[in-house]
Design a protein around this motif. Structure first.
Motif, PDB file in Angstrom:
ATOM      1  N   PHE A 111      25.855  77.319  34.482  1.00  9.10           N
ATOM      2  CA  PHE A 111      25.444  76.030  33.834  1.00  9.10           C
ATOM      3  C   PHE A 111      23.794  75.922  34.136  1.00  9.10           C
ATOM      4  O   PHE A 111      23.220  74.722  34.326  1.00  9.10           O
ATOM      5  N   ASN A 112      23.165  77.056  34.186  1.00 11.47           N
ATOM      6  CA  ASN A 112      21.678  77.015  34.466  1.00 11.47           C
ATOM      7  C   ASN A 112      20.864  76.681  33.259  1.00 11.47           C
ATOM      8  O   ASN A 112      20.323  77.499  32.615  1.00 11.47           O
ATOM      9  N   ASP A 135      19.158  72.200  26.230  1.00 10.74           N
ATOM     10  CA  ASP A 135      19.695  73.069  25.398  1.00 10.74           C
ATOM     11  C   ASP A 135      21.123  72.944  26.245  1.00 10.74           C
ATOM     12  O   ASP A 135      20.898  73.890  27.453  1.00 10.74           O
ATOM     13  N   ASP A 136      22.169  72.880  25.887  1.00 11.05           N
ATOM     14  CA  ASP A 136      23.509  72.715  26.410  1.00 11.05           C
ATOM     15  C   ASP A 136      24.382  73.816  26.137  1.00 11.05           C
ATOM     16  O   ASP A 136      25.470  74.243  26.259  1.00 11.05           O
ATOM     17  N   ARG A 137      23.856  75.106  25.254  1.00 12.56           N
ATOM     18  CA  ARG A 137      24.460  76.004  24.880  1.00 12.56           C
ATOM     19  C   ARG A 137      25.501  76.854  25.861  1.00 12.56           C
ATOM     20  O   ARG A 137      26.589  77.110  25.725  1.00 12.56           O
ATOM     21  N   HIS A 154      25.189  77.400  39.476  1.00  9.79           N
ATOM     22  CA  HIS A 154      23.817  77.086  40.246  1.00  9.79           C
ATOM     23  C   HIS A 154      22.653  76.375  39.248  1.00  9.79           C
ATOM     24  O   HIS A 154      23.240  76.484  37.832  1.00  9.79           O
ATOM     25  N   LEU A 155      21.672  75.893  39.459  1.00 13.52           N
ATOM     26  CA  LEU A 155      20.817  75.604  38.489  1.00 13.52           C
ATOM     27  C   LEU A 155      19.276  75.891  39.281  1.00 13.52           C
ATOM     28  O   LEU A 155      18.804  75.267  40.486  1.00 13.52           O
ATOM     29  N   GLY A 156      18.434  76.463  38.592  1.00 14.78           N
ATOM     30  CA  GLY A 156      16.932  76.974  38.979  1.00 14.78           C
ATOM     31  C   GLY A 156      17.212  77.767  40.236  1.00 14.78           C
ATOM     32  O   GLY A 156      18.088  78.286  40.664  1.00 14.78           O
ATOM     33  N   LYS A 175      15.829  67.653  42.380  1.00 13.24           N
ATOM     34  CA  LYS A 175      15.249  68.232  40.987  1.00 13.24           C
ATOM     35  C   LYS A 175      16.359  69.041  40.229  1.00 13.24           C
ATOM     36  O   LYS A 175      16.486  69.533  39.228  1.00 13.24           O
ATOM     37  N   PHE A 176      17.028  70.055  41.347  1.00 13.51           N
ATOM     38  CA  PHE A 176      18.023  71.012  40.972  1.00 13.51           C
ATOM     39  C   PHE A 176      19.255  70.487  40.899  1.00 13.51           C
ATOM     40  O   PHE A 176      20.096  71.220  41.042  1.00 13.51           O
ATOM     41  N   SER A 177      19.817  69.127  41.109  1.00 13.34           N
ATOM     42  CA  SER A 177      21.006  68.689  41.192  1.00 13.34           C
ATOM     43  C   SER A 177      21.858  69.107  39.648  1.00 13.34           C
ATOM     44  O   SER A 177      21.172  68.843  38.790  1.00 13.34           O
ATOM     45  N   LEU A 178      23.008  69.135  39.854  1.00 11.72           N
ATOM     46  CA  LEU A 178      23.873  69.413  38.673  1.00 11.72           C
ATOM     47  C   LEU A 178      24.347  68.116  38.114  1.00 11.72           C
ATOM     48  O   LEU A 178      25.291  68.182  37.197  1.00 11.72           O
TER      49      LEU A 178
END
Length: 404
Positions: free
Chosen positions: A23-24, A35-37, A61-63, A72-75
């Motif tokens: 889900f990055n 963009d949620d692709r 992960h994200l970022g 800033k990188f919370s899901l």
């Protein structure tokens, strides 16, 4: 060796399933998903588990938060979008393997979904730490990797975690299996003529992919910044354009190998040049032989678009990896978008690999016309290089094992 799909696992009502997703997703400056692709592509696996009344714990992960909590990188935005797409509440944990995550996982009911906080908030994730992987494995009786985009990384939630599941308790998700199958067919048995369109800024990032693709394709089209290394190798002045001088010999070898194999090899014939790398730069259109000193090439020109379009018109399989120019700037986006339109118009199989290319296709409005858009940039590139991905290799089980 084979890989289980979720349907091969002996899952029953109430089982806990740990799913690694990718889900990055890109966020704007206000934290909104642009963009949620990648979230949408993971839905088939999640919905299959919901249909089987499982308790689902998802990790992603994200970022690159560098192993510590960073709002800033919370899901949280991902949990919100996933709730909307699933049409049910997604429970959000405040941590990864802390007390909040464990408590919420313990209280999970059948058909509920828990999203853990960003796994890269724990520095042990990127170190492939076995202790961290064991803690994650305690969230699920079964493990499913549906994160193709990170399967080229040996990280704890991707590789080490599989050591805590036997052959009948781990699987690849529907998206991961689809990605692997597409690239396998593409490289092993493509419908011909097979054309590879390769762009992006540097040859170095794609050198091995070019070498591996050459014996498999009928035509190869080179655009983007990497084209200037080839043009300089042929003896042309490329001004201040991006060039990797240490790879000039490699570029010459690739062109010689293409000639030996009978692969038609195409480079830009005209270039959009600028006096500086900026939106307000002065722009000229020149042939590839006329780039003056002090100027840099930032896009392919109209004659090149026409040439590449003719190269593509009879293609039955097209693989596109890498934009044709600096498409993020309006002045230099035309070449990439026009090639996107040309590929979209083709009647063959059209596979798009790489994050930038997928973004360009969406901006050009052609995403619905493509046969398949890969969710993994680095992972798809490593498959094209002929490498085995650690996250995929960890899921392989002997052919003789049957889990039903």
């Amino acid at each position: 060796m084979k890989i289980n799909s979720p349907k091969d696992l002996p899952i029953k009502r109430g089982d806990r399933v740990f799913v690694r997703c990718d889900f990055n997703v890109p966020l704007d400056e206000f934290g909104n998903i642009t963009d949620d692709r990648r979230i949408r592509m993971a839905l088939p696996t999640i919905k299959y588990l919901l249909d089987n009344d499982c308790k689902i714990v998802i990790a992603s992960h994200l970022g690159r938060p560098k192993g510590e909590f960073n709002e800033k990188f919370s899901l949280k935005p991902v949990a919100k979008r996933l709730s909307h797409l699933l049409k049910q509440d997604v429970i959000m944990a405040k941590d990864v393997v802390g007390s909040d995550a464990k408590e919420k996982a313990a209280n999970l009911k059948e058909g509920e979904v828990l999203l853990l906080e960003n796994v890269r908030f724990d520095s042990r994730e990127t170190k492939n730490d076995e202790g961290f992987a064991k803690e994650l494995s305690e969230f699920g009786d079964f493990y499913i990797n549906d994160a193709f985009g990170v399967s080229h990384r040996a990280h704890a939630s991707v590789e080490a975690i599989t050591r805590f599941y036997d052959s009948c308790r781990k699987a690849g998700g529907f998206l991961l299996l689809k990605e692997i199958n597409f690239f396998h067919k593409l490289l092993e048995n493509p419908v011909r003529p097979f054309v590879a369109v390769v762009g992006g800024s540097k040859v170095s990032g794609k050198l091995q992919a070019l070498v591996n693709l050459l014996p498999k394709v009928d035509k190869m089209v080179i655009g983007g910044g990497m084209a200037f290394t080839f043009l300089k190798a042929m003896g042309y002045n490329v001004g201040n354009s991006l060039v990797e001088d240490d790879l000039i010999d490699e570029a010459l070898k690739i062109m010689a190998e293409a000639k030996r194999l009978g692969v038609k090899f195409y480079l830009p014939v005209d270039i959009v040049i600028a006096d500086k790398f900026a939106e307000d730069a002065m722009v000229k259109y020149v042939t590839y032989q006329e780039i003056p000193d002090g100027w840099m090439g930032l896009d392919i020109g109209p004659a090149t678009v026409r040439l590449f379009g003719e190269v593509l018109w009879d293609a039955q399989t097209i693989l596109w990896n890498g934009p044709m120019g600096v498409y993020e700037m309006d002045k230099f986006s035309r070449g990439t978008f026009k090639i996107s339109h040309e590929i979209a118009r083709s009647h063959g199989i059209k596979v798009v690999g790489g994050g930038d290319t997928a973004d360009a296709v969406q901006r050009a409005g052609d995403d619905e016309e493509m046969t398949f858009i890969s969710t993994g940039g680095g992972a798809s590139l490593e498959l094209l290089e002929g490498k085995k991905l650690p996250g995929v290799a960890a899921l392989e089980i002997p052919d003789e094992v049957s889990c039903q």
